[in-house]
Design an enzyme around this catalytic site. Sequence first.
Site: not given
Length: 217
Positions: A111, A14, A95, A147, A109, A92-93, A176
Amino acid sequence: MAKLKIGVLISGRGSNLQALIDAAADTAFPATIATVISNEPDVAGLARAQAAGIPTATINHRDFPDRAAFEDALHAALGEAGVELVCLAGFMRLLTEGFVGRWWDRLINIHPSLLPAFRGLHVHEAVLAYGARFSGCTVHYVRPAMDDGPIIVQAAVPVLADDDADQLAARILAEEHRIYPLAVRLIAEGRVRVEGERVQVANAKAPGTSLLNPLPD
Ligand code: GRF
């Protein structure tokens, strides 16, 4: 003006969530974190949210018979929290098209590569193996393919000759933490539009320089 309500989905450490928490602590930031949801119990990201007084939930995918049921629970929790924009931050799932469709252009998202290069996992190892001279990170709208989706903000960093994957990851992670709050702010300010699967940012300032790596002697 009312702040945009965001929901952050996490699975672990996180640190990007923390960057959003820190940004939202500024009263001038135009978004507020309404909920943080993790699919993994007891992760560090949940503690970060709790320390900031943000409501959290754990929705463990293992508790559901299939992806659709898991995603229905996620969707319901986001709706109950009044979420207007969903931010994946180390979630980490994968969708499904169903969930992505329900949150179309309201789901983003981050990446750790310059998409569309180096999708998937083990990105930094792949960048080093390829010998790319630059890498970076991307905030993008989510589409059903992994991605994939319209790019909102990117940051580029040089790959150094003696980098290992951890050093490169750390250099990118620092960026990031800059670009995720920036992307959320631009969206919350109403400056981001998706037109024909390309993002237009109103009143965007571009850098005035290009980068070379290696530099000429
Ligand atoms: C980040 O590198 C992000 O780009 C990727 O997963 C990592 C999550 O890190 N999607 P953290 O949980 O935000 O620290």
